[in-house]
Design a protein around this motif. Structure first.
Motif, PDB file in Angstrom:
ATOM      1  N   ASP A   1       6.876   0.664   5.969  1.00  0.00           N
ATOM      2  CA  ASP A   1       5.989   0.751   4.795  1.00  0.00           C
ATOM      3  C   ASP A   1       6.764   0.897   3.497  1.00  0.00           C
ATOM      4  OD1 ASP A   1       3.903   0.543   6.520  1.00  0.00           O
ATOM      5  OD2 ASP A   1       3.404   2.673   6.548  1.00  0.00           O
ATOM      6  N   ARG A   2       7.684   1.838   3.451  1.00  0.00           N
ATOM      7  CA  ARG A   2       8.409   2.105   2.206  1.00  0.00           C
ATOM      8  C   ARG A   2       9.301   0.938   1.794  1.00  0.00           C
ATOM      9  NH1 ARG A   2       9.667   6.634  -0.756  1.00  0.00           N
ATOM     10  NH2 ARG A   2      11.637   6.612  -1.893  1.00  0.00           N
TER      11      ARG A   2
ATOM     12  N   THR B   1       4.415   3.596  -1.394  1.00  0.00           N
ATOM     13  CA  THR B   1       3.706   3.288  -0.148  1.00  0.00           C
ATOM     14  C   THR B   1       2.244   2.922  -0.404  1.00  0.00           C
ATOM     15  OG1 THR B   1       3.233   5.643   0.169  1.00  0.00           O
ATOM     16  CG2 THR B   1       5.221   4.761   1.203  1.00  0.00           C
TER      17      THR B   1
END
Length: 324
Positions: free
Chosen positions: A69-70, A212
């Motif tokens: 995600d990041r 995010t």
């Protein structure tokens, strides 16, 4: 300020990718063998020479055993930053071919040259100096004496009857093929949900990470400040998310940035530089939900000691040039 702020998104992404590669314990050659990308491609992605595709980031996170995600959020921000700084291509006009000698000045450049009319034999002129007018050409139908007027009338009548019959049959077929209740309006299609916009709005963004949640893609820079140590601090705001935060880069290990929204009673979010990667790129605080005209404040706290440096802004009011 005497110099413009640097642009960290691409460097931040490259640093995170290098950290993920170190977690895998693989060399560049081994990384190329374990993924669908070549050694030279990974070399460019890891040193910031080019942005990787999303599939490359996903494969690297899978090998490192880390969530994607990041890094994917960082990739979206880097792509947005690169797009906003790419110069627009200059519009050029196609070259105009030279007009051949003797052509009229107003003639179009793309049309073929007109064929001059055939020369005619000189004729006698009238007393006024004008040539006599040629008689109009005879009707082509009269040039064929074999096709009598009665026969032509018969043929035209037959064609008109055939056309009317064809139209009647077509209307009958359409009448039987149309579904019942065709006069009822069909429901409007439901628009597809966006897959690239922010993942939170307003209250749901409180205390969340701007990367995010994709709120960090294309935000506004309300104000920025260069500290006495050379670090940079910015107050960021995304009107779609209805949230604001602060970020810092060029700082030293242990330096801290604090962000408060809503005056002295507002909650403080902070972020500290904890490793060399963050010192080389940037750190950011969590988000605070704000409305337009909410007062905002960011403070820099140096690890080496010294006074705290604070500056402010108002949500929705830009006091500094938009930075990446």
């Amino acid at each position: 300020m005497t110099r413009s702020a640097p642009s960290p998104p691409g460097a931040r992404l490259a640093a995170v990718l290098r950290e993920l590669k170190d977690h895998t314990g693989l060399s560049l050659a081994q990384l190329a063998d374990a993924t669908t990308f070549s050694k030279s491609s990974w070399q460019r992605y890891l040193n910031g020479g080019s942005l990787p595709p999303r599939s490359a980031v996903v494969e690297l996170c899978r090998l490192a055993g880390e969530p994607a995600d990041r890094p994917l959020a960082l990739l979206d921000i880097a792509r947005t930053d690169r797009t906003s700084h790419d110069p627009e291509p200059a519009t050029t006009q196609p070259p105009v071919p030279p007009v051949p000698p003797g052509s009229p000045a107003g003639e179009g450049t793309g049309s073929p040259p007109k064929t001059p009319p055939p020369a005619t034999a000189p004729t006698d002129t009238t007393a006024s100096g004008t040539a006599p007018i040629d008689p109009a050409p005879a009707d082509t139908a009269l040039a064929h004496p074999s096709l009598s007027p009665h026969r032509r009338t018969t043929v035209l009548t037959a064609l008109a009857s055939l056309l009317a019959l064809t139209l009647a049959l077509g209307a009958l077929v359409l009448l039987h093929l149309l579904p019942p209740h065709r006069d009822q309006a069909r429901p409007a299609p439901t628009p597809a949900a966006s897959t690239t916009g922010p993942l939170c709005r307003h209250r749901s963004c409180q205390g969340k990470d701007p990367l995010t949640t994709r709120c960090g893609a294309g935000p506004q820079t309300l104000a920025e400040h260069e500290t006495a140590t050379g670090a940079w601090v910015q107050i960021r705001y995304n009107p779609v998310c209805g949230a604001s935060w602060a970020r810092m880069w060029g700082a030293a290990l242990g330096d801290r940035v604090e962000f408060r929204a809503g005056g002295a009673g507002g909650r403080v979010h902070g972020a500290r530089v904890t490793n060399r990667t963050e010192a080389d790129t940037y750190v950011h605080t969590l988000m605070s939900v704000v409305d337009r005209r909410t007062s905002l404040q960011a403070c820099f706290v140096p690890a080496a000691g010294g006074p705290k440096e604070c500056f402010g802004a108002v949500a929705g009011v830009t006091t500094a040039g938009t930075a990446p």
